[in-house]
Structure formats: C-alpha cells, structure tokens
Design an enzyme around this catalytic site. Structure first.
Site, PDB file in Angstrom:
ATOM      1  N   TYR A   1       3.212  -4.068   8.437  1.00 55.09           N
ATOM      2  CA  TYR A   1       3.810  -3.103   8.963  1.00 55.09           C
ATOM      3  C   TYR A   1       6.040  -3.991   9.056  1.00 55.09           C
ATOM      4  O   TYR A   1       6.251  -4.197   8.671  1.00 55.09           O
ATOM      5  CB  TYR A   1       4.079  -3.075  10.320  1.00 55.09           C
ATOM      6  CG  TYR A   1       3.904  -1.576  10.238  1.00 55.09           C
ATOM      7  CD1 TYR A   1       2.507  -1.146   9.339  1.00 55.09           C
ATOM      8  CD2 TYR A   1       3.979  -0.224  11.008  1.00 55.09           C
ATOM      9  CE1 TYR A   1       1.949   0.573   9.218  1.00 55.09           C
ATOM     10  CE2 TYR A   1       3.400   1.181  11.291  1.00 55.09           C
ATOM     11  CZ  TYR A   1       2.587   1.344   9.863  1.00 55.09           C
ATOM     12  OH  TYR A   1       2.007   2.368   9.552  1.00 55.09           O
TER      13      TYR A   1
ATOM     14  N   GLU B   1      13.512  -3.663   4.462  1.00 54.91           N
ATOM     15  CA  GLU B   1      13.946  -2.808   5.085  1.00 54.91           C
ATOM     16  C   GLU B   1      15.062  -3.271   5.744  1.00 54.91           C
ATOM     17  O   GLU B   1      16.398  -2.938   5.859  1.00 54.91           O
ATOM     18  CB  GLU B   1      13.366  -1.978   6.083  1.00 54.91           C
ATOM     19  CG  GLU B   1      12.807  -0.892   5.481  1.00 54.91           C
ATOM     20  CD  GLU B   1      11.620  -0.169   6.752  1.00 54.91           C
ATOM     21  OE1 GLU B   1      12.268  -0.204   7.592  1.00 54.91           O
ATOM     22  OE2 GLU B   1      11.033   0.435   5.584  1.00 54.91           O
TER      23      GLU B   1
END
Length: 368
Positions: free
Chosen positions: A292, A299
């Site tokens: 994660y 991103e």
C-alpha cells in the site's frame, strides 16, 4: 345426563397422575363433567369438585391432594366426554420422588401409565424438546435476519470472482511482457492493459455502494478513499494525458495495484462460501504492509510528473476574469490532492491494521 337428586352422595373419583420436570398431569376419570371447580390453597393443597358420571354413576365427586413441593397457582384443565385433564406447573423444575406430601399414597390415586416416564426418560424428552426449541429459534432468527442471504452471497462471490479474473489477466499480461521485452514493456503498459483496468476500476465503484446497502461490513470511508483515489489516477492523470501514457510510472502503478488485488479478491470470494485458506489469509493480512505505501508513492510520482503537463496544456483549468488572471491551473488541485492522498493512506493503513489485529485476536482465541 339426568339431573342429580337432592340426596346425591359425594364420592371420590379415580385419579391417575404422571410428571415431568416442569409439570404434573392429573387424569380424573369423570365423564360428561360439569360445574368443574379446581382451586389451590396456600399449603399447596389441590381441591377438586365436579358433577359427572364416575365409577359409581352420576354423582358429585371431589378429592384433595397436598403436593410434595410448591406449585404455581395457575391451573389448566380441560373436560372431555371421558375425563377431566388437569395440568399444574411446578414452582421449581425438578423431579419429585412422589406426588403427595404424605408418604402413603391415597387409595384413589394411581400412576397414569399412558404418560408415565421415569426420571432418565423424562430428562431425555426434556433435552429433545429444548434442542428442538433452540433449532426452531435459530432457523427463525436466520430467516428474520435476512431472507436474501443466499442471493447476497451469490452476488458478492460473482463480483469478487470477476474482479479477481480481471486483475489476474492484467498481472499475467504485464509479467509475461516484462520477461519477454524487459524494460521496453514499461513504455506501452497503458496501451496493452488500460481497457481491462478501466473495466475493473469502474466495477470497483460497487465496493463503495455495497457498504451503504449493508451487503458487507467493510467501512464506507476506506472503500471510498481507495476507489476514488485510483480512479483519479487512472481516468484523470493517465486517461486524459497522452504524454503520461508512455511513462514507466504507469507500469509500476498498475503492477502494484494488480498484486494487491489478486490476493484480496479471492480471499473475499472464499469468505462468501465460508472457506479459509491459511496461506491466502496470511497474504491478505500482511501483503498490504509493503504494497500500500509503495502503491501510493507510485501514484504520487505519477501526479508530480503530470503537474507541468497540466500547466502547459491548461486541461481542466478554470478560466477566470481578466482582473484575476487568465486561468487557475488544474495542477493546483492536484497539489492539494497529493496532501489528501497521504492522509487517505494513513486512514486506510489504520483501518487495515485494525482488521489485522481483530483477525489474529480471533485466531488466538480459537487456538486457546
């Protein structure tokens, strides 16, 4: 039945008795009984009086019984053409050694062998009735809780299966191309896998709707953060800018997403049918720890790389009056989104950590 004369005798009927842990049953042999009067005094003495046809013809019959232990004041009786049935509840649910306080049994009293059970048989009957009652309650509660539970589980199973197949296709496609083309596969990831990624991420909107409908117990906010965050990257940063579609960062974003999902979706898919695969469970509750944060970093790199492109193209910019300037670049929105992205990462990590703690706490309880 003929009317009773004034010199009617008062006689004692034949009385048959049986017991259970909770009740006493009396069967009074008195046919066509009328004017039935049954009362209970404070010393647990039952008084019975009625007119009817007994062992000595049409007469008035009565008897008294002083019970061995206290009974409840409520007395239930039913008269038929053949007899009077009486049911009395015990004050305490226990087995009595005999019916009356006096040790010598009254002459008119005899066991009712049609209802008679010894203590062990009565306990088995009581246990069977209790199990039947609990089963009935369990079935009724399940039906009352959710009559569509099978339909909901079927829907969730198919949703997770479709998502698992979609992300598996993306993962396998990217892995094969990486082995064949090496670094060259970084530059055309979007063109080879975007259609499937579009499909999977549009389907993922259901993960925000499902908690609102009560189909899953997952929190609404963590699902919204993950789905909305990914869709911003996919549809806005990658989908709207051709310059971003050839960058290597696309490969790392898509690859990290797919690795996470090829373990998450089958875990939920098996949970729908009550199956637990220990290795898959371990991966589900531990793999997110490195993936994660890495996914959010990838991103963030994609957002940072897109900022100058949005400034130059003026795409999604807000045009302002001449006094305030020409336009407000969309890049300012993305800069704010960068801050929100890491805030969302913190919320999701906290949520996943709580799920992990709860899961392993339950497993420890089962072991002990």
């Amino acid at each position: 039945m003929a009317e009773l004369s004034s010199n009617t005798q008062v006689l004692t009927p034949h009385v048959y008795w049986a017991q259970r842990h909770r009740e006493i049953y009396l069967r009074v042999e008195l046919s066509d009984a009328k004017n039935v009067n049954i009362s209970l005094q404070e010393n647990n003495t039952l008084h019975f009086r009625a007119q009817g046809h007994g062992a000595k013809g049409d007469n008035e019959y009565k008897f008294t019984l002083e019970f061995l232990e206290p009974v409840r004041p409520e007395i239930y009786h039913k008269s038929t053409q053949r007899q009077v049935d009486v049911k009395i509840r015990k004050q305490e649910e226990r087995w009595w050694d005999r019916l009356t306080l006096q040790e010598k049994k009254p002459l008119f009293l005899a066991p009712d062998f049609d209802r008679w059970l010894d203590e062990s048989d009565a306990e088995m009957e009581l246990q069977a009735k209790e199990e039947e009652r609990l089963n009935k309650i369990s079935i009724e509660s399940r039906l009352r809780e959710d009559p569509y539970v099978g339909l909901k589980k079927g829907y969730l199973f198919m949703y997770n299966l479709v998502q698992f197949l979609g992300f598996s296709w993306i993962f396998v496609n990217m892995t094969v191309r990486l082995f064949i083309l090496g670094e060259d596969s970084f530059y055309d990831t979007f063109h080879t896998t975007a259609d499937m990624m579009y499909f999977c991420q549009m389907m993922a909107v259901l993960e925000v709707i499902n908690p609102l409908l009560g189909l899953v117990k997952t929190g609404f906010l963590p699902a919204l953060i993950q789905v909305a965050g990914r869709n911003v990257i996919l549809f806005v940063v990658f989908g709207s800018l051709e310059e971003m579609q050839n960058k290597p960062v696309v490969f790392f974003v898509f690859y990290l997403w797919s690795i996470i999902e090829i373990f998450r979706y089958p875990f939920y898919m098996l949970a729908c049918i009550g199956t637990d695969w220990p290795m898959l469970t371990w991966l589900r509750y531990n793999l997110w720890i490195p993936l994660y944060p890495l996914g959010v970093i990838a991103e963030a790199v994609a957002v940072i790389q897109s900022l100058p492109i949005f400034d130059q193209s003026r795409l999604f910019s807000i045009w302002l009056p001449a006094v305030l300037g020409h336009s407000l670049s969309f890049s300012y929105t993305l800069q704010l989104y960068l801050v929100l992205m890491f805030l969302g990462l913190f919320i999701n990590i906290r949520h996943l950590y709580k799920l992990r703690q709860r899961r392993y706490r339950q497993r420890k309880r089962k072991v002990h």
